[in-house]
Design an enzyme around this catalytic site. Structure first.
Site, PDB file in Angstrom:
ATOM      1  N   GLY A 190      31.059  72.271  19.053  1.00  7.79           N
ATOM      2  CA  GLY A 190      32.009  71.701  18.097  1.00  7.79           C
ATOM      3  C   GLY A 190      32.749  72.817  17.374  1.00  7.79           C
ATOM      4  CB  VAL A 193      35.674  72.261   8.966  1.00  8.43           C
ATOM      5  CG1 VAL A 193      35.513  73.095   7.714  1.00  8.43           C
ATOM      6  CG2 VAL A 193      37.042  71.611   9.010  1.00  8.43           C
ATOM      7  CB  ALA A 329      33.012  68.701  -1.995  1.00 13.03           C
ATOM      8  CG  HIS A 453      57.567  91.845  -5.571  1.00 16.66           C
ATOM      9  ND1 HIS A 453      57.440  91.609  -4.227  1.00 16.66           N
ATOM     10  CD2 HIS A 453      57.686  93.196  -5.714  1.00 16.66           C
ATOM     11  CE1 HIS A 453      57.498  92.761  -3.574  1.00 16.66           C
ATOM     12  NE2 HIS A 453      57.642  93.740  -4.465  1.00 16.66           N
TER      13      HIS A 453
HETATM   14  P1  FAD Z   1      26.499  64.297  -0.434  1.00 19.04           P
HETATM   15  O1  FAD Z   1      26.936  65.628  -0.923  1.00 19.04           O
HETATM   16  O2  FAD Z   1      25.979  64.214   0.967  1.00 19.04           O
HETATM   17  O3  FAD Z   1      25.415  63.770  -1.473  1.00 19.04           O
HETATM   18  C1  FAD Z   1      24.704  62.598  -1.291  1.00 19.04           C
HETATM   19  C2  FAD Z   1      23.333  62.740  -1.913  1.00 19.04           C
HETATM   20  O4  FAD Z   1      22.715  61.476  -1.962  1.00 19.04           O
HETATM   21  C3  FAD Z   1      22.384  63.643  -1.117  1.00 19.04           C
HETATM   22  O5  FAD Z   1      21.686  64.489  -1.990  1.00 19.04           O
HETATM   23  C4  FAD Z   1      21.444  62.655  -0.440  1.00 19.04           C
HETATM   24  O6  FAD Z   1      20.163  63.218  -0.176  1.00 19.04           O
HETATM   25  C5  FAD Z   1      21.377  61.552  -1.490  1.00 19.04           C
HETATM   26  N1  FAD Z   1      21.035  60.236  -0.972  1.00 19.04           N
HETATM   27  C6  FAD Z   1      21.457  59.626   0.170  1.00 19.04           C
HETATM   28  N2  FAD Z   1      20.970  58.379   0.265  1.00 19.04           N
HETATM   29  C7  FAD Z   1      20.226  58.197  -0.848  1.00 19.04           C
HETATM   30  C8  FAD Z   1      19.458  57.115  -1.329  1.00 19.04           C
HETATM   31  N3  FAD Z   1      19.371  55.963  -0.655  1.00 19.04           N
HETATM   32  N4  FAD Z   1      18.797  57.265  -2.498  1.00 19.04           N
HETATM   33  C9  FAD Z   1      18.870  58.414  -3.192  1.00 19.04           C
HETATM   34  N5  FAD Z   1      19.584  59.470  -2.792  1.00 19.04           N
HETATM   35  C10 FAD Z   1      20.264  59.359  -1.638  1.00 19.04           C
HETATM   36  N6  FAD Z   1      33.479  70.071   1.768  1.00 19.04           N
HETATM   37  C11 FAD Z   1      34.451  70.693   1.089  1.00 19.04           C
HETATM   38  O7  FAD Z   1      35.239  70.020   0.409  1.00 19.04           O
HETATM   39  N7  FAD Z   1      34.570  72.061   1.093  1.00 19.04           N
HETATM   40  C12 FAD Z   1      33.740  72.839   1.824  1.00 19.04           C
HETATM   41  O8  FAD Z   1      33.872  74.060   1.815  1.00 19.04           O
HETATM   42  C13 FAD Z   1      32.705  72.209   2.573  1.00 19.04           C
HETATM   43  N8  FAD Z   1      31.841  72.961   3.289  1.00 19.04           N
HETATM   44  C14 FAD Z   1      30.830  72.336   3.964  1.00 19.04           C
HETATM   45  C15 FAD Z   1      29.951  73.119   4.705  1.00 19.04           C
HETATM   46  C16 FAD Z   1      28.915  72.528   5.400  1.00 19.04           C
HETATM   47  C17 FAD Z   1      27.959  73.391   6.198  1.00 19.04           C
HETATM   48  C18 FAD Z   1      28.742  71.108   5.349  1.00 19.04           C
HETATM   49  C19 FAD Z   1      27.601  70.451   6.070  1.00 19.04           C
HETATM   50  C20 FAD Z   1      29.609  70.328   4.612  1.00 19.04           C
HETATM   51  C21 FAD Z   1      30.672  70.933   3.921  1.00 19.04           C
HETATM   52  N9  FAD Z   1      31.588  70.177   3.180  1.00 19.04           N
HETATM   53  C22 FAD Z   1      32.605  70.798   2.512  1.00 19.04           C
HETATM   54  C23 FAD Z   1      31.493  68.698   3.084  1.00 19.04           C
HETATM   55  C24 FAD Z   1      30.857  68.310   1.746  1.00 19.04           C
HETATM   56  O9  FAD Z   1      29.592  68.905   1.646  1.00 19.04           O
HETATM   57  C25 FAD Z   1      30.773  66.801   1.649  1.00 19.04           C
HETATM   58  O10 FAD Z   1      32.054  66.234   1.866  1.00 19.04           O
HETATM   59  C26 FAD Z   1      30.290  66.375   0.269  1.00 19.04           C
HETATM   60  O11 FAD Z   1      29.029  66.940  -0.014  1.00 19.04           O
HETATM   61  C27 FAD Z   1      30.209  64.850   0.185  1.00 19.04           C
HETATM   62  O12 FAD Z   1      29.794  64.482  -1.083  1.00 19.04           O
HETATM   63  P2  FAD Z   1      29.025  63.119  -1.346  1.00 19.04           P
HETATM   64  O13 FAD Z   1      28.703  63.098  -2.797  1.00 19.04           O
HETATM   65  O14 FAD Z   1      29.787  61.998  -0.770  1.00 19.04           O
HETATM   66  O15 FAD Z   1      27.668  63.209  -0.501  1.00 19.04           O
HETATM   67  P1  AMP Z   2      34.146  68.301  12.602  1.00 18.86           P
HETATM   68  O1  AMP Z   2      34.201  66.793  12.661  1.00 18.86           O
HETATM   69  O2  AMP Z   2      35.325  68.968  11.951  1.00 18.86           O
HETATM   70  O3  AMP Z   2      32.838  68.834  12.103  1.00 18.86           O
HETATM   71  O4  AMP Z   2      34.233  68.758  14.139  1.00 18.86           O
HETATM   72  C1  AMP Z   2      33.315  68.399  15.143  1.00 18.86           C
HETATM   73  C2  AMP Z   2      33.905  68.810  16.483  1.00 18.86           C
HETATM   74  O5  AMP Z   2      32.920  68.640  17.518  1.00 18.86           O
HETATM   75  C3  AMP Z   2      35.102  67.941  16.904  1.00 18.86           C
HETATM   76  O6  AMP Z   2      36.211  68.788  17.133  1.00 18.86           O
HETATM   77  C4  AMP Z   2      34.643  67.256  18.198  1.00 18.86           C
HETATM   78  O7  AMP Z   2      35.685  67.130  19.133  1.00 18.86           O
HETATM   79  C5  AMP Z   2      33.558  68.214  18.726  1.00 18.86           C
HETATM   80  N1  AMP Z   2      32.576  67.580  19.635  1.00 18.86           N
HETATM   81  C6  AMP Z   2      32.000  66.358  19.516  1.00 18.86           C
HETATM   82  N2  AMP Z   2      31.122  66.122  20.544  1.00 18.86           N
HETATM   83  C7  AMP Z   2      31.141  67.230  21.351  1.00 18.86           C
HETATM   84  C8  AMP Z   2      30.463  67.636  22.582  1.00 18.86           C
HETATM   85  N3  AMP Z   2      29.563  66.851  23.202  1.00 18.86           N
HETATM   86  N4  AMP Z   2      30.732  68.851  23.120  1.00 18.86           N
HETATM   87  C9  AMP Z   2      31.617  69.673  22.502  1.00 18.86           C
HETATM   88  N5  AMP Z   2      32.295  69.355  21.345  1.00 18.86           N
HETATM   89  C10 AMP Z   2      32.065  68.166  20.768  1.00 18.86           C
END
Ligand code: FAD
Ligand code: AMP
Length: 476
Positions: A190, A193, A329, A453
């Site tokens: 994949g 991002v 986020a 600038h």
């Molecule tokens: P979450 O952050 O997933 O929080 C949900 C919380 O609820 C979790 O702690 C979970 O355990 C808890 N929970 C779930 N179900 C229950 C339940 N039934 N009872 C109690 N608790 C529960 N986004 C950006 O905008 N910028 C970035 O740079 C970025 N970098 C990322 C890098 C990585 C490696 C990953 C994996 C994601 C990244 N994201 C980034 C995406 C971002 O983390 C998510 O979009 C964001 O955290 C979503 O927020 P949320 O509050 O919807 O959910």
């Molecule tokens: P994102 O949703 O930005 O985290 O990106 C996930 C990426 O994984 C997307 O670009 C998908 O096209 C790619 N992807 C999903 N399934 C597969 C797979 N089986 N092999 C290679 N790439 C994949």
């Protein structure tokens, strides 16, 4: 009698914790249930973002970039360093310190705002009752209720059935944030991002990184000029990006792991030491809703909501990664604020057309609004202007003269409809464009604004001038 609140938020990520704080600011008695723990088993607020997402990834991206600069870029400045080494353990410890500081900060914010934190797994029952279960045993601890419920459970990584996680050699993004040593050969499935950011971290520290992406095109959501330039820069850094590569199988070999994939109808293989599966995320809605909760999910598990984050059940709202829209986020947080304000009788609002995207690679990639391709296929007349960072004095002085800014305006009204960038610090530059678009600016408005600038923001200014073919520092 169960304890009663004005608002119960399920999920303490950037959607849920921000919603809870805003509710409390508005005078509502608010509880926030979250089930996440740190490595020691202590409750750890902040969700995916603070614990295993945005923040730890940016910490590692920064550490690895500093290292890479020292080795590869500093000599151009005349700085010679000998005996440079990378202490991965220290890098990871620093990341953990940053995460602990920020997650602890949310607990402090809850205290200051009088949000009641409840550790446990929330399950929405009938009549806006919420069962709080022990996250480990699933045992019922208490039942609480509220006038309004905000569901913010976030998302979890998607697992590929053909490449199941083993938590050690085949990992999700969380595993890839926790490697204790630099893998010699890393396979990333994949090239989205998350795959690009984590692939970049380990590439800069010395891994040979191959990214296998099923789609034929690179970064399909970005404008073509930007995705093309980004792919060129990433490949120059040694990221081996293979497009149209659908991974079908993994097997163990004497030397490591063999990934089998299909590309242009032919079967191909690549041998690696570790695999990161980064093929997207799915809503964390398993077990969240009792059958009689009144709230429905679609076939992919997303909670169904309208444009105002209302579910089908009166007084139950849902926000963030678990509902439609980009999994970002800031999108989650803004939905949280808007819902809190709607509950308090105010006109909460999120402009979904103006959610900026950022990829924190080097160069960074950022965009807001529509791509030229989308607009043209919708029949919208457009004029666009581009400007390369190589033509700005500041990027040259910084030894980072790569990338470009592209501004797309309506062909008749000149209103800015999209801005796309790849280059140094574009995660910061995009904010100016979001503001401009929020105030319905034309490209001429941006062109007439004085930009200091020498700054990188001059590339935005010149791209705006280029829409009218009058960029100053560009020929051709
Ligand atoms: P979450 O952050 O997933 O929080 C949900 C919380 O609820 C979790 O702690 C979970 O355990 C808890 N929970 C779930 N179900 C229950 C339940 N039934 N009872 C109690 N608790 C529960 N986004 C950006 O905008 N910028 C970035 O740079 C970025 N970098 C990322 C890098 C990585 C490696 C990953 C994996 C994601 C990244 N994201 C980034 C995406 C971002 O983390 C998510 O979009 C964001 O955290 C979503 O927020 P949320 O509050 O919807 O959910
Ligand atoms: P994102 O949703 O930005 O985290 O990106 C996930 C990426 O994984 C997307 O670009 C998908 O096209 C790619 N992807 C999903 N399934 C597969 C797979 N089986 N092999 C290679 N790439 C994949």
């Amino acid at each position: 009698m169960s304890e009663h609140f004005d608002v119960i938020v399920i999920g303490g990520g950037p959607g849920g914790y921000v919603a809870a704080i805003r509710c409390a600011q508005l005078g509502l008695a608010t509880a926030c249930i979250d089930d996440r723990t740190d490595a020691e088993g202590n409750p750890s607020l902040g969700g995916t973002c603070l614990n295993v997402g945005c923040i730890p990834s940016k910490a590692l991206l920064d550490s690895s970039e500093q290292y890479h600069r020292l080795v590869h870029q500093f000599p151009a400045h005349g700085i010679q360093a000998e005996g440079v080494s990378m202490d991965v353990g220290r890098m990871q410890a620093r990341k953990e310190e940053i995460v602990a500081g920020l997650t602890g900060g949310i607990a402090t914010l809850f205290k200051a705002n009088k949000v009641a934190p409840i550790f446990g797994r929330g399950r929405l029952m009938t009549d806006k009752n919420v069962a709080v279960l022990d996250p480990a045993s699933g045992e019922l601890r208490q039942t609480i209720s509220a006038h309004n419920i905000i569901l913010a459970p976030g998302s979890v990584p998607v697992e590929l059935p053909a490449v199941p996680f083993d938590g050690k050699l085949i990992v999700d993004s969380t595993g890839a944030l926790n490697f204790e040593e630099v893998p010699a050969r890393l396979g990333v499935i994949g090239a989205g991002v998350v795959g690009l950011e984590l692939g970049s971290v380990w590439r800069r520290l010395g891994s040979e990184v191959v990214l296998l992406e099923a789609l034929e095109d690179f970064l399909v959501a970005a404008d073509t000029h930007v995705s093309r330039e980004a792919a060129r820069q990433f490949r120059k850094q040694g990221l081996d990006i293979r497009l149209g590569a659908m991974v079908d199988k993994v097997s163990t070999t004497a030397g490591g792991l063999q990934l089998e994939y299909t590309q242009k109808g032919e079967s191909q293989q690549v041998e690696v030491d570790r695999v990161v599966v980064a093929v997207g995320r799915r809503p964390a809605t398993d077990g969240l809703l009792a059958a009689d909760s009144g709230v429905s999910t679609d076939t992919r598990g997303f909670i169904e909501v309208d444009g105002h984050c209302r579910t089908a059940e009166d007084g139950v709202w849902a926000i963030g990664d678990a509902v439609r829209g980009p999994m970002l986020a800031h999108k989650s947080s803004e939905e949280g604020v808007a819902v809190a304000e709607r509950i308090a009788g105010q006109p909460g609002h999120v402009d979904f057309n103006l959610v900026p995207w950022v990829i924190y690679t080097s160069p960074e990639v950022a965009w807001v609004g529509e791509t030229e391709h989308q607009l043209k296929s919708d029949g919208v007349p457009v004029r666009s202007g581009m400007f390369p960072f190589a033509a700005t004095g500041r990027a040259k002085a910084m030894e980072e003269p790569v990338g470009l800014v592209k501004i797309i305006a309506h062909g008749e009204t000149d209103r800015v409809l999209g801005v796309h960038m790849v280059g140094p610090h574009v995660s910061e530059l995009i904010a100016e464009c979001v503001v401009a678009m929020a105030f319905h600016a034309s490209s001429e408005d941006l062109a007439r604004i004085v930009h200091a600038h020498p700054t990188l923001s001059e590339a935005v200014h010149e791209a705006a001038l280029a829409v009218d073919k009058r960029a100053i520092h560009k020929f051709g």
